[in-house]
Motif scaffolding. Structure first.
Motif, PDB file in Angstrom:
ATOM      1  N   ALA A  64      66.058 106.518  26.273  1.00 17.80           N
ATOM      2  CA  ALA A  64      66.462 105.149  25.921  1.00 17.80           C
ATOM      3  C   ALA A  64      66.282 104.175  27.083  1.00 17.80           C
ATOM      4  N   SER A  65      66.235 104.679  28.304  1.00 20.03           N
ATOM      5  CA  SER A  65      66.090 103.797  29.460  1.00 20.03           C
ATOM      6  C   SER A  65      64.628 103.418  29.735  1.00 20.03           C
ATOM      7  N   LEU A  66      63.704 103.976  28.974  1.00 17.14           N
ATOM      8  CA  LEU A  66      62.284 103.742  29.211  1.00 17.14           C
ATOM      9  C   LEU A  66      61.664 102.879  28.122  1.00 17.14           C
ATOM     10  N   THR A  67      60.644 102.157  28.504  1.00 13.63           N
ATOM     11  CA  THR A  67      59.840 101.413  27.531  1.00 13.63           C
ATOM     12  C   THR A  67      58.469 102.048  27.541  1.00 13.63           C
ATOM     13  N   GLY A  68      58.053 102.562  26.395  1.00 16.54           N
ATOM     14  CA  GLY A  68      56.768 103.227  26.316  1.00 16.54           C
ATOM     15  C   GLY A  68      55.615 102.240  26.243  1.00 16.54           C
ATOM     16  N   ASP A  69      54.500 102.626  26.807  1.00 20.12           N
ATOM     17  CA  ASP A  69      53.266 101.849  26.793  1.00 20.12           C
ATOM     18  C   ASP A  69      52.256 102.639  25.961  1.00 20.12           C
ATOM     19  N   ALA A  70      51.991 102.187  24.724  1.00 20.35           N
ATOM     20  CA  ALA A  70      51.117 102.913  23.806  1.00 20.35           C
ATOM     21  C   ALA A  70      49.702 103.064  24.351  1.00 20.35           C
ATOM     22  N   ALA A  71      49.190 102.044  25.055  1.00 18.19           N
ATOM     23  CA  ALA A  71      47.827 102.131  25.602  1.00 18.19           C
ATOM     24  C   ALA A  71      47.745 103.245  26.648  1.00 18.19           C
ATOM     25  N   ASN A  72      48.743 103.324  27.533  1.00 12.98           N
ATOM     26  CA  ASN A  72      48.756 104.414  28.506  1.00 12.98           C
ATOM     27  C   ASN A  72      49.033 105.741  27.801  1.00 12.98           C
ATOM     28  N   GLY A  73      49.878 105.714  26.785  1.00  9.35           N
ATOM     29  CA  GLY A  73      50.177 106.922  26.026  1.00  9.35           C
ATOM     30  C   GLY A  73      48.935 107.519  25.377  1.00  9.35           C
ATOM     31  N   GLU A  74      48.024 106.657  24.932  1.00 10.93           N
ATOM     32  CA  GLU A  74      46.768 107.150  24.354  1.00 10.93           C
ATOM     33  C   GLU A  74      45.955 107.896  25.419  1.00 10.93           C
ATOM     34  N   LYS A  75      45.973 107.380  26.646  1.00 16.00           N
ATOM     35  CA  LYS A  75      45.270 108.055  27.748  1.00 16.00           C
ATOM     36  C   LYS A  75      45.926 109.398  28.065  1.00 16.00           C
ATOM     37  N   VAL A  76      47.240 109.407  28.168  1.00 14.71           N
ATOM     38  CA  VAL A  76      47.967 110.642  28.473  1.00 14.71           C
ATOM     39  C   VAL A  76      47.775 111.649  27.340  1.00 14.71           C
ATOM     40  N   PHE A  77      47.701 111.156  26.099  1.00 13.84           N
ATOM     41  CA  PHE A  77      47.494 112.023  24.937  1.00 13.84           C
ATOM     42  C   PHE A  77      46.176 112.791  25.047  1.00 13.84           C
ATOM     43  N   GLY A  78      45.276 112.336  25.899  1.00 18.58           N
ATOM     44  CA  GLY A  78      44.028 113.064  26.127  1.00 18.58           C
ATOM     45  C   GLY A  78      44.276 114.520  26.488  1.00 18.58           C
ATOM     46  N   GLN A  79      45.411 114.817  27.153  1.00 22.50           N
ATOM     47  CA  GLN A  79      45.767 116.197  27.484  1.00 22.50           C
ATOM     48  C   GLN A  79      46.101 117.006  26.234  1.00 22.50           C
ATOM     49  N   CYS A  80      46.496 116.327  25.183  1.00 20.43           N
ATOM     50  CA  CYS A  80      46.919 116.979  23.944  1.00 20.43           C
ATOM     51  C   CYS A  80      45.746 117.207  22.986  1.00 20.43           C
ATOM     52  N   ARG A  81      44.681 116.437  23.176  1.00 20.37           N
ATOM     53  CA  ARG A  81      43.552 116.445  22.225  1.00 20.37           C
ATOM     54  C   ARG A  81      42.823 117.774  22.125  1.00 20.37           C
TER      55      ARG A  81
END
Length: 167
Positions: A64-81
């Motif tokens: 709850a203390s964080l604000t997510g950044d979807a654009a950066n999240g898409e980059k980080v999601f590269g590890q999940c792909r």
């Protein structure tokens, strides 16, 4: 004449004697053979009363203390792909993560989940994903997901922000 094997034994015994004397194994010199005696080198003094150095505290960050950044999240999601996609109805090694937030763990029809995942009863809320993505095996022991996790809280928040856009 001393053989090579005997020389190695003498050296090994000398090393063992040195180690024992350094650990308080007696008051004999550090190295001792039948032929020579060498006084032990003095070891630096150790203050046994001094407290041991403490391990650095693990930073606990609430989602709850964080604000997510979807654009950066898409980059980080590269590890999940390698195992996951966000396309609806497309499963790979891992299930599709399209619409994962709010879904019950282990519920995509036809995907072969681990019994641990299928029977976990978890619902993938943002907070639950935040915890799971840090250490999947710790959150659901026995899960087939071999990923070690995303250790940085901000990376997890960013991936969740990205997954929210994929519903």
């Amino acid at each position: 004449m001393i053989s090579h094997r005997t020389s190695l034994r003498v050296l090994a015994l000398a090393a063992a004697a040195t180690a024992l004397s350094a650990c308080g194994g007696g008051d004999k010199p550090a190295t001792e053979t039948a032929e020579t005696t060498t006084p032990a080198a003095e070891a630096p003094a150790v203050d046994v009363a001094a407290p041991a150095a403490e391990a650095p505290a693990v930073e606990t960050v609430a989602f709850a203390s964080l604000t997510g950044d979807a654009a950066n999240g898409e980059k980080v999601f590269g590890q999940c792909r390698a195992c996951h996609v966000t396309d609806p109805g497309v499963n790979r090694v891992g299930p599709s993560l399209h619409g994962v937030i709010g879904r019950t763990a282990g519920s995509i029809e036809g995907f072969k989940y681990s019994p641990a995942n299928k029977n976990s009863g978890l619902v993938w809320s943002e907070e639950q994903l935040f915890t799971y993505l840090e250490a999947p095996q710790k959150t659901i022991p026995g899960t087939y997901m071999a990923f070690a996790g995303l250790k940085k809280p901000q990376d997890r928040a960013d991936v969740i922000a990205y997954l929210k856009t994929q519903a």
